[in-house]
Design an enzyme around this catalytic site. Structure first.
Site, short mmCIF file in Angstrom:
data_model
loop_
_atom_site.label_atom_id
_atom_site.label_comp_id
_atom_site.label_asym_id
_atom_site.label_seq_id
_atom_site.Cartn_x
_atom_site.Cartn_y
_atom_site.Cartn_z
N LYS A 1 0.81 -1.21 0.00
CA LYS A 1 0.00 0.00 0.00
C LYS A 1 0.84 1.27 0.00
O LYS A 1 0.38 2.33 -0.43
CB LYS A 1 -0.93 0.00 1.22
CG LYS A 1 -2.04 -1.04 1.19
CD LYS A 1 -3.16 -0.63 0.27
CE LYS A 1 -4.36 -1.55 0.42
NZ LYS A 1 -5.50 -1.13 -0.42
N SER B 1 -9.07 1.13 8.07
CA SER B 1 -8.68 0.54 9.36
C SER B 1 -7.44 -0.32 9.20
O SER B 1 -7.01 -0.98 10.14
CB SER B 1 -9.83 -0.34 9.90
OG SER B 1 -10.11 -1.39 8.99
#
Length: 410
Positions: free
Chosen positions: A108, A138
């Protein structure tokens, strides 16, 4: 599934980012983003190279042998393939791209840094330092965006559900983010995100459904291509190449970025001497294989409610990834595996490779080891020579307590 012989001859649709509607958020305008092509992934890599790690590529002869051995009738008992007369007998050599060693422990970081770099070009760094960036997450994207923002002196506003694991909250705070808590549903998170945007003017950086994110995630596959080619060249192996890559698929940013990185390959590029097929892997538990079902039905599934142990893959396939994966036919097939197969693959990686990965990261490996449909396809297409198969380990952010519970259930 599309014939692999004609797969790369398919006439592609427009590679310019398209979408019928935009969310009511301030975000990077997709019309200003680069076209969704391999060339743009290469440009993205140049842009983020100072900020990311070139993660290692590992091999493992034990896992190669397991993948290249037919499963026994006993092993197929209780599976959808238990009536199979002849188990598949592919020849597979794995190349593991270890994004668990990436900054923040997951791929990511690539998309987040690219999105921030693109915003700096379109909005200006000083403007971003006044408004900041925002996302709701989250998991790994929250940490990735927080890190990318911190390194540029940009405020990061992260909306996290109150039920988020305490270690992930702590890690996100550790990167300097301003955390606002919300309910756990998408509607609740998006409502709080709108409030943050109205208050701060922050630019939204979505987790996966945006061209800038996709182009950044595709850089992992670029590195994998070059690393495999270099390794084969060093060993004097001239009759082999990377045949395919399989990645996990949640929202589809990594898979669609990988597909772009493997499209429009140049015969003169020594790192890509032939076509590279791309496949997606998902959990099948409780409908988490929305990408696979949508791919073969021709309709994107926009909602997923699953508590699969591969918690990073609980999201539905995004609109932009869908346009690459299905509409442009840049992904050759989608496959899924059950929870037990994911656990078996996870255990094998821990015991045989000695590296820390999260359950979501091993779904591609689980497909190669246990999905008879995929294995039969590799046997058919690879023949006696077999395939060199790239497997992207997407991340390694897993709680030790969660691992204990997972394997303690056995």
């Amino acid at each position: 599934m599309f014939s692999l012989i004609t797969f790369h001859q398919h006439q592609l649709q427009s590679d310019k980012p398209q979408r019928t509607s935009q969310p009511p958020y301030k975000m990077a305008d997709p019309s200003t983003t680069p076209p969704l092509t391999r060339a743009s992934v290469l440009a993205a890599h140049s842009l983020i190279k100072p900020y990311i790690h070139e993660t290692p590529v590992l091999t493992n002869s034990t896992l190669d042998q397991l993948a290249s051995t037919p499963r026994t009738p006993e092993e197929l008992q209780g599976t959808e393939w238990e009536a199979t007369e002849r188990p598949a007998n592919p020849k597979i050599r794995f190349w593991f791209k270890c994004e668990n060693f990436q900054r923040i422990g997951a791929f990511k970081a690539r998309g987040a840094f690219h999105a921030v770099e693109r915003l700096k070009k379109t909005e200006g760094l000083e403007a971003l330092r006044k408004s900041g960036v925002v996302t709701h997450s989250s998991g790994n994207h929250a940490q990735a965006l927080s890190l990318a923002a911190r390194e540029n002196g940009i405020p990061a506003h992260i909306v996290m559900p109150t039920i988020s694991p305490p270690p992930k909250i702590a890690a996100t705070k550790g990167y300097g983010a301003n955390i606002t808590f919300s309910g756990s549903t998408s509607a609740e998170r998006e409502a709080v995100t709108r409030e943050v945007i109205e208050k701060t003017g922050a630019r939204l950086v979505p987790p996966y459904d945006h061209p800038d994110i996709i182009l950044g995630q595709g850089t992992a596959a670029l590195e994998l291509q070059c690393q495999v080619a270099a390794s084969l060249s060093t060993s004097g192996t001239t009759n082999r190449r990377l045949n395919a890559i399989i990645t996990p698929c949640g929202g589809g940013g990594l898979l669609s970025g990988t597909a772009l990185a493997c499209s429009d390959l140049s015969p003169s590029d020594p790192s890509t001497p032939g076509p590279i097929l791309v496949f997606g892997a998902e959990p099948s538990f409780s409908g988490a294989d929305d990408g696979r079902r949508g791919y073969y039905s021709g309709t994107r599934i926009e909602s997923v409610k699953s508590l699969t142990i591969a918690d990073g893959l609980r999201t539905p396939l995004g609109a932009y990834p869908w346009s690459i994966i299905y509409e442009r036919k840049l992904v050759a097939g989608m496959y899924s595996v059950g929870e037990e197969e994911i656990k078996k693959a996870l255990r094998l990686v821990y015991e045989r490779m000695k590296v820390v990965v999260e359950p979501s990261a091993v779904v591609g490996l689980a497909v190669a080891l246990f999905n008879e449909e995929f294995r039969s396809m590799v046997e058919r297409e690879g023949g006696e020579e077999g395939w060199d198969l790239g497997v992207v380990f997407s991340g390694g952010n897993v709680e030790l307590a969660a691992l204990g519970r997972l394997f303690g259930e056995e």
